[in-house]
Write a protein that holds these residues in place. Structure first.
Motif, PDB file in Angstrom:
ATOM      1  N   TYR A  56       0.971  -1.178   0.050  1.00  0.00           N
ATOM      2  CA  TYR A  56       0.246   0.060  -0.091  1.00  0.00           C
ATOM      3  C   TYR A  56       0.995   1.114   0.091  1.00  0.00           C
ATOM      4  N   ARG A  57       2.223   1.169  -0.158  1.00  0.00           N
ATOM      5  CA  ARG A  57       2.962   2.282  -0.371  1.00  0.00           C
ATOM      6  C   ARG A  57       2.771   3.095   0.768  1.00  0.00           C
ATOM      7  N   LEU A  58       2.773   2.502   1.887  1.00  0.00           N
ATOM      8  CA  LEU A  58       2.800   3.396   3.130  1.00  0.00           C
ATOM      9  C   LEU A  58       4.088   4.301   3.318  1.00  0.00           C
ATOM     10  N   SER A  59       3.603   5.432   3.746  1.00  0.00           N
ATOM     11  CA  SER A  59       5.051   6.365   4.122  1.00  0.00           C
ATOM     12  C   SER A  59       5.380   6.541   5.521  1.00  0.00           C
ATOM     13  N   GLN A  60       4.658   5.878   6.443  1.00  0.00           N
ATOM     14  CA  GLN A  60       4.729   5.950   7.573  1.00  0.00           C
ATOM     15  C   GLN A  60       6.128   5.671   8.213  1.00  0.00           C
ATOM     16  N   ASP A  61       6.664   6.240   9.164  1.00  0.00           N
ATOM     17  CA  ASP A  61       7.902   6.011   9.795  1.00  0.00           C
ATOM     18  C   ASP A  61       7.722   4.509  10.573  1.00  0.00           C
ATOM     19  N   PRO A  62       8.301   3.636  10.148  1.00  0.00           N
ATOM     20  CA  PRO A  62       8.194   2.398  11.113  1.00  0.00           C
ATOM     21  C   PRO A  62       8.447   2.519  12.566  1.00  0.00           C
ATOM     22  N   ALA A  63       9.122   3.421  13.169  1.00  0.00           N
ATOM     23  CA  ALA A  63       9.552   3.580  14.373  1.00  0.00           C
ATOM     24  C   ALA A  63       8.067   4.122  15.061  1.00  0.00           C
ATOM     25  N   THR A  64       7.111   4.463  14.391  1.00  0.00           N
ATOM     26  CA  THR A  64       5.913   4.999  14.963  1.00  0.00           C
ATOM     27  C   THR A  64       4.784   3.958  14.876  1.00  0.00           C
ATOM     28  N   VAL A  65       5.149   2.775  14.307  1.00  0.00           N
ATOM     29  CA  VAL A  65       4.079   1.826  14.254  1.00  0.00           C
ATOM     30  C   VAL A  65       3.886   0.952  15.648  1.00  0.00           C
ATOM     31  N   TYR A  66       4.964   1.036  16.408  1.00  0.00           N
ATOM     32  CA  TYR A  66       5.166  -0.080  17.524  1.00  0.00           C
ATOM     33  C   TYR A  66       4.811   0.902  18.754  1.00  0.00           C
ATOM     34  N   GLY A  67       4.130   0.185  19.785  1.00  0.00           N
ATOM     35  CA  GLY A  67       4.158   0.778  21.370  1.00  0.00           C
ATOM     36  C   GLY A  67       5.383   0.426  21.794  1.00  0.00           C
ATOM     37  N   LEU A  68       5.255  -1.033  22.295  1.00  0.00           N
ATOM     38  CA  LEU A  68       6.321  -1.564  23.171  1.00  0.00           C
ATOM     39  C   LEU A  68       6.659  -2.859  22.626  1.00  0.00           C
ATOM     40  N   ASP A  69       7.973  -3.302  22.781  1.00  0.00           N
ATOM     41  CA  ASP A  69       7.930  -4.876  22.555  1.00  0.00           C
ATOM     42  C   ASP A  69       7.540  -5.735  23.790  1.00  0.00           C
ATOM     43  N   TYR A  70       7.298  -6.930  23.590  1.00  0.00           N
ATOM     44  CA  TYR A  70       6.343  -7.599  24.719  1.00  0.00           C
ATOM     45  C   TYR A  70       7.575  -7.737  25.896  1.00  0.00           C
ATOM     46  N   HIS A  71       8.665  -7.658  26.065  1.00  0.00           N
ATOM     47  CA  HIS A  71       9.565  -7.809  27.189  1.00  0.00           C
ATOM     48  C   HIS A  71       9.328  -6.469  28.263  1.00  0.00           C
ATOM     49  N   GLU A  72       9.406  -5.444  27.281  1.00  0.00           N
ATOM     50  CA  GLU A  72       9.182  -4.194  27.949  1.00  0.00           C
ATOM     51  C   GLU A  72       7.884  -3.961  28.561  1.00  0.00           C
ATOM     52  N   ALA A  73       6.818  -4.592  28.065  1.00  0.00           N
ATOM     53  CA  ALA A  73       5.360  -4.408  28.322  1.00  0.00           C
ATOM     54  C   ALA A  73       5.211  -5.326  29.464  1.00  0.00           C
ATOM     55  N   SER A  74       5.804  -6.482  29.524  1.00  0.00           N
ATOM     56  CA  SER A  74       5.669  -7.485  30.654  1.00  0.00           C
ATOM     57  C   SER A  74       6.376  -6.868  31.938  1.00  0.00           C
TER      58      SER A  74
END
Length: 691
Positions: A56-74
């Protein structure tokens, strides 16, 4: 407020990537800027986001896609509680939401996450994001009753937790149980529930994925071969005659590397199409000699032969544990997934429930999505005379996987099957006809001789003429055996449209056959005519082109505002060329007073409001034109190519208009997506003809 949709599940193995991809497809039909947010992510590449970004030719910065990784969240949840975890994720979600018209949220995956009560966490996040929820329930290996019970429980769980449940999706059920499950849930749930059958091609690993997983070495094969799905595994150990009988379509042959007879036999069977295989996997780190590999390459060019170090039994154990994955490297799986979603989901109803307002902008991708959706709504049969051409076969693969229309391919059927097998394309749902040997050839010859009797064409001469694929395909359309035809990827425009002039002829309300291009710019779609057929139309012909082009524009969702182009605007110029355009404009006004038209007008005044305000301030077309009619072919053809190349526009066409039934021509440089678009347009034209 940004609208957001949260796709989630209740356990692993639900195949929800199909639903996430399908929902993204729906959203990008409606709006230009769609964001993606995944609250929690595992270490390593995110295959689905990579696919969405590429497709879909997304221009979104991949860094903005994610909240936390599972280890951080846990760790955060354990140290500071769930409220702090949710607060952190909500903050990061809103960073995305501020930038996009709509956000697709990809819920947690229930895969060794070490998070307690993951379902409740997804529900709370959806509520905090203000997102509507689509829960997905996996049904693989379950009975119909257990699937129904699980779907009811999932709906109740998300509803009790306060979620706005848009719809339910049950995925990967046994095909024979699909209808019973759907009927049961329709009576038991207060929201629509869509039930998708298990699709073996989605679970099948590609040859490339097998090679990577087993640490294999590619001895032979190209990218197309490595992209094939391994639908089955056949282990070679028997003598050749028995072994050949065990081969199945799309299977991966697994054999010790010293069994050259089985390698050559399998590839010979593939070459003959009986049956086409995915490839050959050689075990024991044994490799055939150079002479055998040379023979293998000639028998089945592009078909993978891969060597792995392990023995057959351990290799088999690993193979049966592999499952195919949707990712950016498997575009054909994505087409299969979207076809599955669109066949079993009422996409129009779901889109309406999502309440996503359509953007004022119309991007090329949005226009292409709309074409496929319109064509799919009332499927027609399109004949493709260039059946052995690789681009045509690849386009046919996309059209079939997306269930856009029915297809007939013309040409030497053995050549077509072999080429399709080499490309890993399944043509089992496609009609193949060789005009030279078809039982239709004699009746077509008689019909053509009848139509061309005034030109002295005999049945004997016609018998030779109709063996030509373009004549044969056009006669199929004339006789109602196909609803439309698309050709021209390897034939000239004349070779494609001359048979249509002779056999199908013009409509009663059209004095001329002409063409348009849909010019998909960054934020809108313009219609250019005529850029392909008529070298120097007179005023009457030019007026007919304008009326036809307006009708074509309206048929494809472009509101017609017609600009009759010239080197002069209004009354500022004179001369034969300007007078022709002025006369054509008046003819249109007299014949169709309902159409909004301006002319003569220069291109800049037609499309640029600031220029229009100076040159034609009172015009309701100037500065807002959507249908641009060029005075001659030289101007039109050069302009469309200049805009296509210089402005990066997607040019869809030429689309022929004025024929009794649709026949369309391709550029000989047409890409696969161009062919897909043109076939979809042809199918839509056929719907309008009531074919």
């Amino acid at each position: 407020m940004t609208r957001s949709v949260y796709v989630t599940g209740i356990d692993r193995g639900d195949g929800r990537q199909v639903v996430e991809l399908g929902v993204m497809e729906l959203l990008t039909r409606q709006v230009d800027r769609v964001g993606v947010f995944r609250p929690l992510v595992h270490d390593g590449p995110d295959r689905l986001f990579d696919l969405l970004r590429a497709r879909y030719r997304l221009s979104q910065d991949p860094a903005t896609v994610y909240g936390l990784d599972y280890h951080e969240a846990s760790a955060l949840q354990a140290e500071r509680g769930t409220d702090e975890l949710v607060s952190r994720l909500v903050e990061r979600f809103h960073r995305v939401a501020r930038e996009y018209e709509v956000v697709l949220v990809l819920g947690t995956d229930f895969a060794a996450t070490q998070l307690p009560d993951e379902l409740s966490l997804n529900a709370r996040l959806a509520n905090e994001f203000g997102a509507s929820v689509i829960p997905v329930v996996g049904g693989k290996g379950q009975t119909a009753e257990s699937v129904r019970a699980e779907a009811r429980n999932a709906h109740r769980a998300y509803q009790v937790l306060g979620c706005d449940v848009l719809t339910m999706v049950v995925n990967r059920v046994a095909a024979e149980d699909r209808e019973a499950i759907a009927e049961g849930l329709a009576a038991q749930l207060p929201v629509d529930c869509y039930v998708l059958p298990d699709e073996p091609a989605l679970a099948a690993p590609t040859v490339a994925q097998i090679t990577a997983a087993l640490g294999g070495t590619v001895l032979l094969g190209d990218d197309s071969g490595l992209a094939r799905d391994a639908l089955d595994f056949v282990f070679g150990g028997a003598m050749l005659p028995n072994f050949l009988g065990a081969l199945t379509p799309g299977c991966m042959v697994v054999t010790p590397g010293d069994r050259a007879d089985l390698v050559v036999g399998a590839l010979a069977a593939h070459s003959a199409g009986t049956p086409p295989i995915a490839g050959v996997l050689l075990t024991l780190d044994e490799r055939p000699g150079d002479s055998i590999l040379t023979l293998a390459a000639r028998l089945a060019p592009g078909t993978p032969v891969v060597s792995v170090p392990g023995r057959s039994f351990p290799t088999a154990t690993e193979l049966f544990g592999l499952e195919g994955k949707l990712n950016a490297a498997t575009p054909r799986k994505a087409e299969t997934a979207l076809g599955l979603f669109e066949r079993h989901v009422d996409t129009g109803a779901l889109l309406a429930r999502m309440s996503v307002a359509r953007s004022g902008r119309v991007t090329p991708m949005m226009f292409e999505h709309e074409l496929l959706e319109q064509a799919r709504a009332h499927r027609r049969r399109v004949v493709l005379p260039e059946g052995a051409e690789e681009r045509v076969l690849r386009a046919a693969d996309v059209l079939l996987r997306r269930d856009v229309c029915e297809l007939t391919l013309l040409g030497d059927t053995d050549v077509i099957r072999k080429k399709a097998a080499d490309l890993g394309i399944d043509l089992s749902a496609t009609q193949l006809i060789d005009p030279a040997t078809s039982e239709l050839r004699q009746s077509f010859a008689e019909r053509y001789a009848q139509l061309r009797a005034h030109r002295g064409v005999s049945v004997e001469l016609a018998y030779d003429v109709v063996a030509d694929v373009n004549y044969f395909g056009t006669l199929m359309v004339r006789e109602g055996l196909a609803d439309g035809m698309v050709s021209g990827s390897v034939h000239s425009t004349a070779a494609t449209i001359r048979p249509a002039f002779e056999i199908i002829k013009t409509r009663a309300d059209a004095s001329i056959v002409s063409s348009v291009f849909f010019m998909c710019l960054a934020d809108k779609v313009l219609v250019y005519g005529d850029c392909a057929v008529n070298p120097d139309p007179d005023a009457a012909q030019l007026s007919d082109i304008a009326v036809q082009s307006a009708a074509t524009a309206a048929r494809f969702g472009v509101e017609p505002r017609i600009a009759m182009l010239s080197y002069s605007t209004g009354t500022s110029g004179s001369g034969a060329d300007v007078d022709k355009v002025r006369e054509a404009t008046e003819l249109v006004r007299a014949a169709r007073p309902d159409l909004r038209i301006e002319g003569p007008i220069q291109y800049d005044a037609a499309v640029e409001p600031s220029v229009a305000a100076t040159k034609l301030p009172e015009s309701e077309v100037a500065g807002r034109a959507t249908v641009l009619i060029f005075p001659d072919l030289n101007t039109g053809n050069n302009t469309y190519k200049a805009v296509q190349r210089s402005a990066g526009a997607v040019a869809v066409g030429p689309v022929l208009q004025g024929l009794r039934k649709p026949v369309n021509d391709l550029s000989r440089g047409a890409l696969v997506q161009d062919i897909v678009n043109t076939v979809a347009i042809t199918a839509i034209q056929a719907q309008g003809e009531g074919a």
